[in-house]
Motif scaffolding. Structure first.
Motif, mmCIF file in Angstrom:
data_model
loop_
_atom_site.group_PDB
_atom_site.id
_atom_site.type_symbol
_atom_site.label_atom_id
_atom_site.label_comp_id
_atom_site.label_asym_id
_atom_site.label_seq_id
_atom_site.Cartn_x
_atom_site.Cartn_y
_atom_site.Cartn_z
ATOM 1 N N HIS A 4 0.830 -1.214 0.000
ATOM 2 C CA HIS A 4 0.000 0.000 0.000
ATOM 3 C C HIS A 4 0.865 1.266 0.000
ATOM 4 C CE1 HIS A 4 -3.377 2.645 0.653
ATOM 5 N NE2 HIS A 4 -2.905 3.059 1.813
ATOM 6 N N ALA A 5 2.075 1.167 0.569
ATOM 7 C CA ALA A 5 2.977 2.322 0.600
ATOM 8 C C ALA A 5 3.344 2.781 -0.804
ATOM 9 C CB ALA A 5 4.241 1.979 1.393
ATOM 10 N N TYR A 6 3.297 1.873 -1.764
ATOM 11 C CA TYR A 6 3.683 2.199 -3.144
ATOM 12 C C TYR A 6 2.488 2.442 -4.058
ATOM 13 C CZ TYR A 6 8.373 0.634 -1.880
ATOM 14 O OH TYR A 6 9.599 0.492 -1.291
ATOM 15 N N LYS A 7 1.278 2.255 -3.555
ATOM 16 C CA LYS A 7 0.097 2.379 -4.414
ATOM 17 C C LYS A 7 -0.617 3.705 -4.195
ATOM 18 C CE LYS A 7 -0.666 -2.610 -4.913
ATOM 19 N NZ LYS A 7 -1.618 -3.729 -4.690
ATOM 20 N N GLN A 8 -1.527 3.748 -3.229
ATOM 21 C CA GLN A 8 -2.370 4.928 -3.038
ATOM 22 C C GLN A 8 -1.852 5.889 -1.968
ATOM 23 O OE1 GLN A 8 -4.836 5.356 -5.187
ATOM 24 N NE2 GLN A 8 -4.301 3.387 -6.083
ATOM 25 N N LEU A 9 -0.890 5.469 -1.164
ATOM 26 C CA LEU A 9 -0.442 6.275 -0.035
ATOM 27 C C LEU A 9 0.464 7.428 -0.473
ATOM 28 C CD1 LEU A 9 -0.458 6.523 3.075
ATOM 29 C CD2 LEU A 9 1.596 5.099 3.094
ATOM 30 N N LYS A 10 0.129 8.610 0.003
ATOM 31 C CA LYS A 10 0.982 9.775 -0.236
ATOM 32 C C LYS A 10 1.561 10.247 1.095
ATOM 33 C CE LYS A 10 -1.360 11.359 -4.439
ATOM 34 N NZ LYS A 10 -0.274 10.917 -5.325
ATOM 35 N N VAL A 11 2.813 10.659 1.037
ATOM 36 C CA VAL A 11 3.555 11.077 2.223
ATOM 37 C C VAL A 11 4.197 12.428 1.924
ATOM 38 C CG1 VAL A 11 5.446 10.519 3.799
ATOM 39 C CG2 VAL A 11 4.093 8.665 2.757
ATOM 40 N N SER A 12 4.036 13.397 2.825
ATOM 41 C CA SER A 12 4.750 14.662 2.598
ATOM 42 C C SER A 12 5.202 15.254 3.916
ATOM 43 C CB SER A 12 3.874 15.669 1.842
ATOM 44 O OG SER A 12 2.824 16.171 2.632
ATOM 45 N N SER A 13 6.224 16.091 3.829
ATOM 46 C CA SER A 13 6.745 16.782 5.008
ATOM 47 C C SER A 13 6.560 18.284 4.843
ATOM 48 C CB SER A 13 8.222 16.463 5.227
ATOM 49 O OG SER A 13 8.736 17.277 6.264
ATOM 50 N N THR A 14 5.694 18.851 5.667
ATOM 51 C CA THR A 14 5.498 20.296 5.625
ATOM 52 C C THR A 14 6.639 21.039 6.320
ATOM 53 O OG1 THR A 14 3.979 19.982 7.501
ATOM 54 C CG2 THR A 14 3.015 20.252 5.327
ATOM 55 N N LYS A 15 7.545 20.292 6.961
ATOM 56 C CA LYS A 15 8.745 20.928 7.496
ATOM 57 C C LYS A 15 9.633 21.479 6.380
ATOM 58 C CE LYS A 15 9.167 18.367 11.870
ATOM 59 N NZ LYS A 15 8.045 17.418 11.780
ATOM 60 N N SER A 16 9.414 21.023 5.167
ATOM 61 C CA SER A 16 10.168 21.570 4.035
ATOM 62 C C SER A 16 9.885 23.049 3.862
ATOM 63 C CB SER A 16 9.811 20.827 2.746
ATOM 64 O OG SER A 16 8.406 20.901 2.488
ATOM 65 N N MET A 17 8.716 23.505 4.333
ATOM 66 C CA MET A 17 8.333 24.919 4.232
ATOM 67 C C MET A 17 8.397 25.632 5.582
ATOM 68 S SD MET A 17 5.039 24.251 1.765
ATOM 69 C CE MET A 17 4.614 22.688 2.546
ATOM 70 N N LEU A 18 8.015 24.928 6.634
ATOM 71 C CA LEU A 18 7.921 25.524 7.970
ATOM 72 C C LEU A 18 9.190 25.406 8.784
ATOM 73 C CD1 LEU A 18 4.372 24.325 8.987
ATOM 74 C CD2 LEU A 18 5.158 26.672 9.204
ATOM 75 N N GLY A 19 10.066 24.458 8.444
ATOM 76 C CA GLY A 19 11.130 24.109 9.355
ATOM 77 C C GLY A 19 10.570 23.256 10.487
ATOM 78 N N HIS A 20 11.391 23.051 11.514
ATOM 79 C CA HIS A 20 11.030 22.149 12.606
ATOM 80 C C HIS A 20 10.694 22.963 13.860
ATOM 81 C CE1 HIS A 20 10.662 18.849 15.173
ATOM 82 N NE2 HIS A 20 11.792 18.207 14.955
ATOM 83 N N LEU A 21 9.418 22.962 14.235
ATOM 84 C CA LEU A 21 8.949 23.724 15.393
ATOM 85 C C LEU A 21 9.055 22.957 16.708
ATOM 86 C CD1 LEU A 21 7.394 25.072 12.840
ATOM 87 C CD2 LEU A 21 5.931 26.056 14.589
ATOM 88 N N PHE A 22 9.792 21.869 16.723
ATOM 89 C CA PHE A 22 10.029 21.093 17.932
ATOM 90 C C PHE A 22 8.747 20.767 18.695
ATOM 91 C CE2 PHE A 22 14.550 20.430 18.671
ATOM 92 C CZ PHE A 22 15.051 21.072 17.570
ATOM 93 N N GLY A 23 8.578 21.310 19.888
ATOM 94 C CA GLY A 23 7.420 20.972 20.690
ATOM 95 C C GLY A 23 6.106 21.397 20.080
ATOM 96 N N ALA A 24 6.143 22.331 19.135
ATOM 97 C CA ALA A 24 4.922 22.784 18.460
ATOM 98 C C ALA A 24 4.713 22.098 17.125
ATOM 99 C CB ALA A 24 4.972 24.299 18.248
ATOM 100 N N ALA A 25 5.690 21.346 16.654
ATOM 101 C CA ALA A 25 5.644 20.781 15.300
ATOM 102 C C ALA A 25 4.416 19.910 15.082
ATOM 103 C CB ALA A 25 6.914 19.987 15.021
ATOM 104 N N GLY A 26 4.176 18.963 15.969
ATOM 105 C CA GLY A 26 3.077 18.021 15.780
ATOM 106 C C GLY A 26 1.715 18.693 15.740
ATOM 107 N N ALA A 27 1.526 19.728 16.553
ATOM 108 C CA ALA A 27 0.230 20.405 16.586
ATOM 109 C C ALA A 27 -0.016 21.197 15.315
ATOM 110 C CB ALA A 27 0.144 21.326 17.802
ATOM 111 N N VAL A 28 1.004 21.912 14.850
ATOM 112 C CA VAL A 28 0.858 22.665 13.599
ATOM 113 C C VAL A 28 0.621 21.697 12.443
ATOM 114 C CG1 VAL A 28 2.004 24.224 11.981
ATOM 115 C CG2 VAL A 28 2.237 24.601 14.441
ATOM 116 N N GLU A 29 1.321 20.580 12.441
ATOM 117 C CA GLU A 29 1.145 19.586 11.383
ATOM 118 C C GLU A 29 -0.203 18.877 11.488
ATOM 119 O OE1 GLU A 29 4.764 17.393 11.944
ATOM 120 O OE2 GLU A 29 5.961 19.132 11.326
ATOM 121 N N ALA A 30 -0.724 18.702 12.699
ATOM 122 C CA ALA A 30 -2.068 18.148 12.856
ATOM 123 C C ALA A 30 -3.105 19.089 12.252
ATOM 124 C CB ALA A 30 -2.369 17.908 14.338
#
Length: 411
Positions: free
Chosen positions: A323-349
């Protein structure tokens, strides 16, 4: 029977905007929030770029005399919490505040307050240290201050687990509501760490990017030329609410949290072990009561470090198989935001929920030279359209802490 938990309000402070709509528009269009650190105190450090917040109208949220008492990490959290409460349209007169909580974490707490007071002590003596030093610096003050301002008397908690902090805060808040202990909880994370000391420390670890000449290109998750993460700051707060409670007051439901996985690598203080991340994803899916094939999107931890991106990709393949190679898409918004550490997961949620609402897979920008070892669909460089019935948001922290949230689209 486990109760359903939905999101009815969201707020954000970030390098790409200090409200959810601005953040969404800019990430959808692949904009970068990474800038050069121009102050002289950063110039002898190998990394001189960061995602810093310099345009927050804090006076809209907090009186000047209050601002002097509290570190920026608390100011960020309070600003985002007010936004979330306003969107949730909370009626404070009818809300049962004994069943309303605050779960807001921070990886570092009031670092600038500590540094400022330490300098004052060295230059002027111990008697000149601020009486607000301790309440301003401690990690739980964001939760405490917001509880005081809102009058929420239910559970109050401050998670501290590095980069997994706000995923843990949201996940534990979700569990608390699901088990019937609370009706509503403000949950998320906050961070304000753009200081010479912190950046110098991570630079000595060789964990951060040194592509100073092109700050907007420095965060390159899954790219062959990635050389480390980019430090950022901000806050993300979600208003979580029991489903029937939200329906009874005709609240607008933005999304639903349906699963939470929480594991530890027990392996190394900084290097990841893919098996811990994989188990956290597996648990989130199992506890959501869905199949792995139901997941259409993963907002990856994706920090842009040489080892971290490989480990996360390996974990995704381990759990999702074909499934990882079929319909699943994966992206990292840290490419634009950088890494907000303790706030990262909430902003990404928050971004994950917006992705589900708008049927848009956010891009991984700067993915120009694909790493042959990383061969999934990372939504390279440009957002794409598509239905997202279920999604995961990953958060993995130093010390081997793993926290994964599973979201369901609300139609």
């Amino acid at each position: 029977m486990k109760r359903r938990v939905v999101v009815t309000g969201m707020g954000v402070v970030s390098p790409l905007g200090n409200d959810v709509n601005t953040l969404w528009k800019r990430t959808k269009n692949g904009k970068s929030g990474i800038k050069t650190l121009k102050a002289a105190e950063f110039q002898d450090i190998s990394t001189r770029i960061a995602g810093y917040v310099d345009d927050l109208a804090i006076d809209q949220y907090m009186e000047p005399k209050e601002q002097k008492k509290y570190d920026r990490f608390t100011q960020f959290a309070y600003s985002a919490a007010i936004q979330a409460l306003e969107q949730a349209n909370v009626d404070f007169e009818t809300l049962d505040k004994d069943r309303a909580g605050v779960y807001i974490g921070s990886g570092t707490g009031g670092l600038q307050t500590v540094l400022d007071n330490h300098q004052t002590m060295l230059e002027k003596g111990k008697r000149r240290v601020s009486p607000f030093l301790i309440p301003a610096m401690i990690h739980n003050m964001a939760s405490g201050y917001i509880a005081i301002q809102t009058g929420f008397r239910g559970p109050s908690y401050a998670a501290v687990s590095a980069c997994a902090t706000s995923n843990h805060a949201i996940g534990e808040a979700y569990t608390n509501i699901a088990h019937g202990y609370s009706d509503v909880i403000l949950a998320g994370g906050t961070e304000a760490t753009i200081t010479p000391l912190y950046i110098a420390g991570f630079s000595k670890m060789r964990a951060m990017s040194t592509q100073n000449e092109r700050p907007e290109k420095a965060s390159r998750p899954f790219d062959q030329d990635r050389d480390g993460f980019v430090m950022s700051e901000g806050a993300g707060i979600l208003f979580l609410e029991e489903y029937e409670h939200a329906k009874q007051r005709d609240a607008v439901i933005l999304g639903e949290i349906v699963g939470y996985g929480n594991t530890t690598d027990a392996y190394h203080i900084t290097a990841p072990d893919y098996r811990g991340a994989a188990k956290a994803m597996q648990l989130a899916i199992e506890r959501a009561g869905i199949n792995k094939e139901d997941i259409a999107y993963i907002n990856a931890h994706g920090t842009s470090t040489p080892t971290g991106d490989v480990s996360e990709t390996k974990a995704i393949k381990h759990i999702f198989g074909k499934h990882a190679y079929k319909q699943l898409k994966v992206s990292s918004t840290k490419s634009m935001l950088g890494h907000l550490f303790g706030a990262a997961g909430a902003v990404e949620a928050i971004l994950t929920i917006k992705s589900m609402q708008e049927n848009i897979f956010l891009p991984t920008t700067n993915l120009e030279n694909p790493d042959p070892k990383l061969d999934l669909d990372y939504v390279a460089n440009q957002a794409t359209a598509g239905a997202i019935p279920y999604a995961l948001s990953n958060g993995f922290g130093f010390g081997g802490h793993n926290a994964v949230l599973a979201f369901k689209k609300v139609y």
